[in-house]
Design a protein around this motif. Sequence first.
Motif, PDB file in Angstrom:
ATOM      1  N   PRO A   6      -9.455   2.257 -11.046  1.00 45.26           N
ATOM      2  CA  PRO A   6      -9.486   2.670  -9.649  1.00 45.26           C
ATOM      3  C   PRO A   6      -8.130   3.198  -9.200  1.00 45.26           C
ATOM      4  N   ALA A   7      -8.177   4.215  -8.344  1.00 47.76           N
ATOM      5  CA  ALA A   7      -6.932   4.769  -7.813  1.00 47.76           C
ATOM      6  C   ALA A   7      -6.299   3.764  -6.859  1.00 47.76           C
ATOM      7  N   LEU A   8      -5.062   3.369  -7.155  1.00 48.67           N
ATOM      8  CA  LEU A   8      -4.377   2.385  -6.338  1.00 48.67           C
ATOM      9  C   LEU A   8      -3.110   2.977  -5.761  1.00 48.67           C
ATOM     10  N   THR A   9      -2.846   2.620  -4.516  1.00 49.81           N
ATOM     11  CA  THR A   9      -1.582   2.988  -3.901  1.00 49.81           C
ATOM     12  C   THR A   9      -0.924   1.707  -3.422  1.00 49.81           C
ATOM     13  N   ILE A  10       0.104   1.287  -4.155  1.00 50.12           N
ATOM     14  CA  ILE A  10       0.795   0.039  -3.832  1.00 50.12           C
ATOM     15  C   ILE A  10       2.140   0.373  -3.213  1.00 50.12           C
ATOM     16  N   GLU A  11       2.378  -0.178  -2.046  1.00 51.45           N
ATOM     17  CA  GLU A  11       3.652   0.034  -1.373  1.00 51.45           C
ATOM     18  C   GLU A  11       4.463  -1.254  -1.418  1.00 51.45           C
ATOM     19  N   ILE A  12       5.714  -1.137  -1.763  1.00 51.70           N
ATOM     20  CA  ILE A  12       6.601  -2.282  -1.757  1.00 51.70           C
ATOM     21  C   ILE A  12       7.735  -2.036  -0.774  1.00 51.70           C
ATOM     22  N   ASP A  13       8.284  -3.116  -0.278  1.00 51.65           N
ATOM     23  CA  ASP A  13       9.346  -3.046   0.725  1.00 51.65           C
ATOM     24  C   ASP A  13      10.641  -3.560   0.111  1.00 51.65           C
ATOM     25  N   ARG A  14      11.542  -2.655  -0.223  1.00 49.74           N
ATOM     26  CA  ARG A  14      12.793  -3.050  -0.875  1.00 49.74           C
ATOM     27  C   ARG A  14      13.776  -3.699   0.092  1.00 49.74           C
ATOM     28  N   GLN A  15      13.451  -3.704   1.367  1.00 49.76           N
ATOM     29  CA  GLN A  15      14.314  -4.366   2.338  1.00 49.76           C
ATOM     30  C   GLN A  15      13.982  -5.847   2.450  1.00 49.76           C
ATOM     31  N   GLN A  16      12.818  -6.230   1.938  1.00 48.52           N
ATOM     32  CA  GLN A  16      12.425  -7.630   1.997  1.00 48.52           C
ATOM     33  C   GLN A  16      13.205  -8.454   0.995  1.00 48.52           C
ATOM     34  N   GLN A  17      13.407  -9.746   1.310  1.00 48.17           N
ATOM     35  CA  GLN A  17      14.030 -10.655   0.356  1.00 48.17           C
ATOM     36  C   GLN A  17      13.054 -11.049  -0.748  1.00 48.17           C
ATOM     37  N   LEU A  18      11.756 -10.979  -0.462  1.00 39.43           N
ATOM     38  CA  LEU A  18      10.756 -11.356  -1.455  1.00 39.43           C
ATOM     39  C   LEU A  18      10.862 -10.426  -2.653  1.00 39.43           C
ATOM     40  N   PRO A  19      11.038 -10.968  -3.874  1.00 46.31           N
ATOM     41  CA  PRO A  19      11.197 -10.124  -5.054  1.00 46.31           C
ATOM     42  C   PRO A  19      10.022  -9.163  -5.236  1.00 46.31           C
ATOM     43  N   ILE A  20      10.292  -8.034  -5.874  1.00 50.20           N
ATOM     44  CA  ILE A  20       9.275  -7.007  -6.041  1.00 50.20           C
ATOM     45  C   ILE A  20       8.101  -7.527  -6.841  1.00 50.20           C
ATOM     46  N   TYR A  21       8.360  -8.351  -7.869  1.00 50.79           N
ATOM     47  CA  TYR A  21       7.240  -8.822  -8.682  1.00 50.79           C
ATOM     48  C   TYR A  21       6.279  -9.685  -7.863  1.00 50.79           C
ATOM     49  N   LEU A  22       6.800 -10.467  -6.891  1.00 48.21           N
ATOM     50  CA  LEU A  22       5.926 -11.255  -6.035  1.00 48.21           C
ATOM     51  C   LEU A  22       5.186 -10.369  -5.025  1.00 48.21           C
ATOM     52  N   GLN A  23       5.841  -9.285  -4.580  1.00 48.99           N
ATOM     53  CA  GLN A  23       5.145  -8.341  -3.709  1.00 48.99           C
ATOM     54  C   GLN A  23       3.969  -7.698  -4.447  1.00 48.99           C
ATOM     55  N   ILE A  24       4.194  -7.341  -5.715  1.00 53.97           N
ATOM     56  CA  ILE A  24       3.119  -6.752  -6.519  1.00 53.97           C
ATOM     57  C   ILE A  24       1.960  -7.743  -6.646  1.00 53.97           C
ATOM     58  N   CYS A  25       2.274  -8.998  -6.925  1.00 57.37           N
ATOM     59  CA  CYS A  25       1.229 -10.024  -7.014  1.00 57.37           C
ATOM     60  C   CYS A  25       0.406 -10.077  -5.738  1.00 57.37           C
ATOM     61  N   GLU A  26       1.094 -10.074  -4.609  1.00 54.77           N
ATOM     62  CA  GLU A  26       0.391 -10.173  -3.334  1.00 54.77           C
ATOM     63  C   GLU A  26      -0.498  -8.959  -3.081  1.00 54.77           C
ATOM     64  N   ARG A  27      -0.034  -7.772  -3.468  1.00 57.40           N
ATOM     65  CA  ARG A  27      -0.857  -6.571  -3.269  1.00 57.40           C
ATOM     66  C   ARG A  27      -2.143  -6.642  -4.097  1.00 57.40           C
ATOM     67  N   PHE A  28      -2.033  -7.123  -5.318  1.00 55.49           N
ATOM     68  CA  PHE A  28      -3.228  -7.227  -6.152  1.00 55.49           C
ATOM     69  C   PHE A  28      -4.190  -8.275  -5.597  1.00 55.49           C
ATOM     70  N   ARG A  29      -3.669  -9.406  -5.147  1.00 58.55           N
ATOM     71  CA  ARG A  29      -4.556 -10.422  -4.571  1.00 58.55           C
ATOM     72  C   ARG A  29      -5.293  -9.863  -3.356  1.00 58.55           C
ATOM     73  N   THR A  30      -4.559  -9.118  -2.530  1.00 60.95           N
ATOM     74  CA  THR A  30      -5.169  -8.527  -1.340  1.00 60.95           C
ATOM     75  C   THR A  30      -6.238  -7.514  -1.716  1.00 60.95           C
ATOM     76  N   ALA A  31      -5.943  -6.684  -2.710  1.00 62.55           N
ATOM     77  CA  ALA A  31      -6.907  -5.663  -3.130  1.00 62.55           C
ATOM     78  C   ALA A  31      -8.174  -6.282  -3.687  1.00 62.55           C
ATOM     79  N   ILE A  32      -8.027  -7.366  -4.435  1.00 62.85           N
ATOM     80  CA  ILE A  32      -9.191  -8.045  -4.997  1.00 62.85           C
ATOM     81  C   ILE A  32      -9.998  -8.711  -3.890  1.00 62.85           C
ATOM     82  N   ALA A  33      -9.313  -9.353  -2.947  1.00 63.68           N
ATOM     83  CA  ALA A  33     -10.008 -10.006  -1.842  1.00 63.68           C
ATOM     84  C   ALA A  33     -10.757  -8.997  -0.978  1.00 63.68           C
TER      85      ALA A  33
END
Length: 509
Positions: A6-33
């Motif tokens: 599936p075509a995915l568009t994942i946006e990450i926020d480099r200004q956040q303190q949350l590491p990028i790998y955890l942001q990626i995890c959260e995006r996938f959980r959201t997409a699945i939900a």
Amino acid sequence: MPVSTPALTIEIDRQQQLPIYLQICERFRTAIAAGHLRPGDRVPALRGLATQLNTARGTVELAYTILVDEGYLQMRGAAGTFVSASLPLSVTHSSRGQGLQDTDGRPKFVEAGSPKTADASCSGQPAPRPLAIAVAMSGEPRPLQPGLPALDAFPLKVWNRLVSHRARGAERAVLAYPNPAGYLPLREHIATYLGLSRGVACLPEQVFVTSGYRAALELVLRGLARPNDHVWYEDPGYLLARSFLAETGIQLVPVPVDSEGIDVERGIQLDPEARFALVTPSHQSPLGHTLSLARRLALLDWAEKASRWIIEDDYDSEFRYLGRPLPALKSLDRYDRVIYCGTFSKVMFPGLRLAYVVVPERAVERVGRVACSMNAGSPTLLQAAVADFIEQGHFARHLKRMRTLYAERRMLIVHALEQAFGERLIVDLPPGGIQFAVQFTEGPDGPVDDVAVAARAREAGLAVLPLSIWYANVHGRRTLRGLVIGFANIADAREAGRLALTLRKCLDG
């Protein structure tokens, strides 16, 4: 037939303190939900997603590893990585997906840093001789003592310098009565640390520093529990917590544990009206299992439906030897029903007597009133020194060193036990923690009396605990016979071998 991605568009926020790998995890959980990714869908290749996000391949690989550990994804070698085909319906048809849609009805990813809703934030028998067990675990450390970190590897010179600096400074705040909620800079550091390492989003105001896990439980229960409330309790489960809960007058409901953690469905059958569940999701105490994704979501749904509370005891999740530490159960909590408990006893040293609890925003005022009425704040001097220990980077460096050291030391004792016991002992190592449970195989006279073995071990100077007493019914049909063993203080292979042989003699009497 080829499987499309599936075509995915994942946006990450480099200004956040949350590491990028955890942001990626959260995006996938959201997409699945939200249904944008469905069971069996192929997800982007590591290199492709890394290119899309302009980040390192290792960052994406780390995120995928966590999602696989949690049960969201499955790796199929050369075929690629896919959304798990065995995801529970509560994931793929979750209310968490509501509100995550564009105006055309298509699911979307929510950009990190988007505004949150106002509500978002971060009986069985008592344990045999709990006082005797507590006394046995206190005082001079002994070999193989469960739950004891490597005291020989703690940076005492650094710690003494930090404490001395604070003591010499003689700040008025250090000399005065402590804040019942905790030293504010330490609460701020804890909130930041939990957000970065455990995926727990919380404010410093939600963090309460206590003088240990028991004090944290007392604070929570005095603030939120009612007389005769029922609480699900893992069976087997943490001994000293069980004895304390029994003293409070709360009705304990032992709920069986299996390889997926606490059996939520069985808990509902045993007592559907319980108001609390006390769980150890990352490293079940004492068996070491990790609570599965399906069980995590089922537990959260159970809590949300009737405004129940989940107390998450995350006592030693920093130490994981297969991949990175998994995000906490609290990181999946969309309903704000999880109360998160952590401690410095396992990551630093137990003599500190410092723990903390993160309460939902809706409960901060109630718990704060109780903290003031208890007036039992921990010494500010030690809290300030811990805050300095974290701020100056010593805490992160210490954790990194200990993960490597503990991985080595646990294998030393495992090999020694296998050589000493042979087929008489089953060692099923969990992926993390600073202790593990072993199980005796039946001897010629039937099941082994692990209580007697542990008693002989104590006489020989060892501090192992019998596994059976962690069960609500010590003599139950499903009660395992074995030992709970700590390994963090084993110096070398020679010492491991000597201890294992001593323990083997205790088996034979």
